[in-house]
Design an enzyme around this catalytic site. Structure first.
Site, PDB file in Angstrom:
ATOM      1  N   ASP A  46       0.819  -1.208   0.000  1.00 32.83           N
ATOM      2  CA  ASP A  46       0.000   0.000   0.000  1.00 32.83           C
ATOM      3  C   ASP A  46       0.855   1.261   0.000  1.00 32.83           C
ATOM      4  O   ASP A  46       1.979   1.262   0.496  1.00 32.83           O
ATOM      5  CB  ASP A  46      -0.918   0.021   1.228  1.00 32.83           C
ATOM      6  CG  ASP A  46      -1.960  -1.078   1.183  1.00 32.83           C
ATOM      7  OD1 ASP A  46      -2.443  -1.395   0.086  1.00 32.83           O
ATOM      8  OD2 ASP A  46      -2.285  -1.612   2.254  1.00 32.83           O
ATOM      9  N   ARG A  47       0.289   2.328  -0.514  1.00 34.40           N
ATOM     10  CA  ARG A  47       0.997   3.606  -0.610  1.00 34.40           C
ATOM     11  C   ARG A  47       1.507   4.074   0.744  1.00 34.40           C
ATOM     12  O   ARG A  47       2.588   4.638   0.847  1.00 34.40           O
ATOM     13  CB  ARG A  47       0.060   4.647  -1.230  1.00 34.40           C
ATOM     14  CG  ARG A  47       0.798   5.867  -1.700  1.00 34.40           C
ATOM     15  CD  ARG A  47      -0.119   6.782  -2.459  1.00 34.40           C
ATOM     16  NE  ARG A  47      -0.417   7.901  -1.583  1.00 34.40           N
ATOM     17  CZ  ARG A  47      -1.441   8.693  -1.711  1.00 34.40           C
ATOM     18  NH1 ARG A  47      -2.316   8.505  -2.663  1.00 34.40           N
ATOM     19  NH2 ARG A  47      -1.625   9.682  -0.886  1.00 34.40           N
TER      20      ARG A  47
END
Length: 185
Positions: A46-47
């Site tokens: 995930d970012r």
């Protein structure tokens, strides 16, 4: 010939080479760090998570790494809000009920802050009267945002998440934004 890139993905970087969204001008992608052609991410991160991301130029290897059927273990360091309890560790070890079902049992232990930790660009939120602690968690499945949901379910929300290992590959001494090319994997 299969080549593999070990990449220490920084916080707030998308796990893709292009961004077609409306926020594209303000969001960093892998293209800012990886200049090798023909490589694709084997799995996601995930970012807002950091750490080890594997990229390969071999479709079969990419499938083996990212396909949940292979149950490749992934180890994470999670900085959680609060002083994590033995009861919470035990719950994580036996499996946690999430909205999309029970997780598999995880290997989990409380750890000290990792020694070779880099500063995060955009520090975590600090609350004056609430301590933080670290856990090391190894899972063999890949539900969406699973580690974050697991720690929250046992009462200790994740503030910072770093993937340290995927299968036999380790983050090692790579600093945030650095990569290492391995041949013949």
């Amino acid at each position: 010939m299969s080549d593999l890139i070990l990449f220490n993905k920084p916080f707030n970087v998308l796990c893709q080479f292009t961004d077609e969204s409306e926020q594209a001008e303000t969001r960093e992608t892998l293209a800012s760090y990886i200049d090798h052609k023909g490589f694709y991410a084997a799995g996601r991160l995930d970012r807002d998570s950091e750490g080890l991301l594997l990229l390969t130029n071999d479709g079969k290897l990419q499938h083996k790494i990212s396909d949940p059927e292979h149950k490749m273990p992934k180890t994470y360091w999670a900085q959680v809000e609060g002083d994590v309890t033995k009861e919470a560790i035990k719950q994580l070890q036996t499996g946690v009920k999430l909205k999309d079902g029970m997780t598999r049992p995880a290997q989990c232990k409380k750890i000290s802050q990792p020694m070779r930790l880099w500063e995060r660009n955009s520090p975590i939120r600090q609350r004056q009267n609430i301590p933080t602690s670290w856990v090391e968690l190894t899972i063999t499945e890949g539900k969406n945002r699973q580690v974050r949901r697991m720690t929250a379910a046992v009462g200790f929300p994740t503030l910072r998440l770093i993937r340290a290992r995927i299968g036999k590959w380790k983050l090692g001494n790579l600093q945030s934004g650095e990569c290492e090319l391995l041949h013949d994997q």
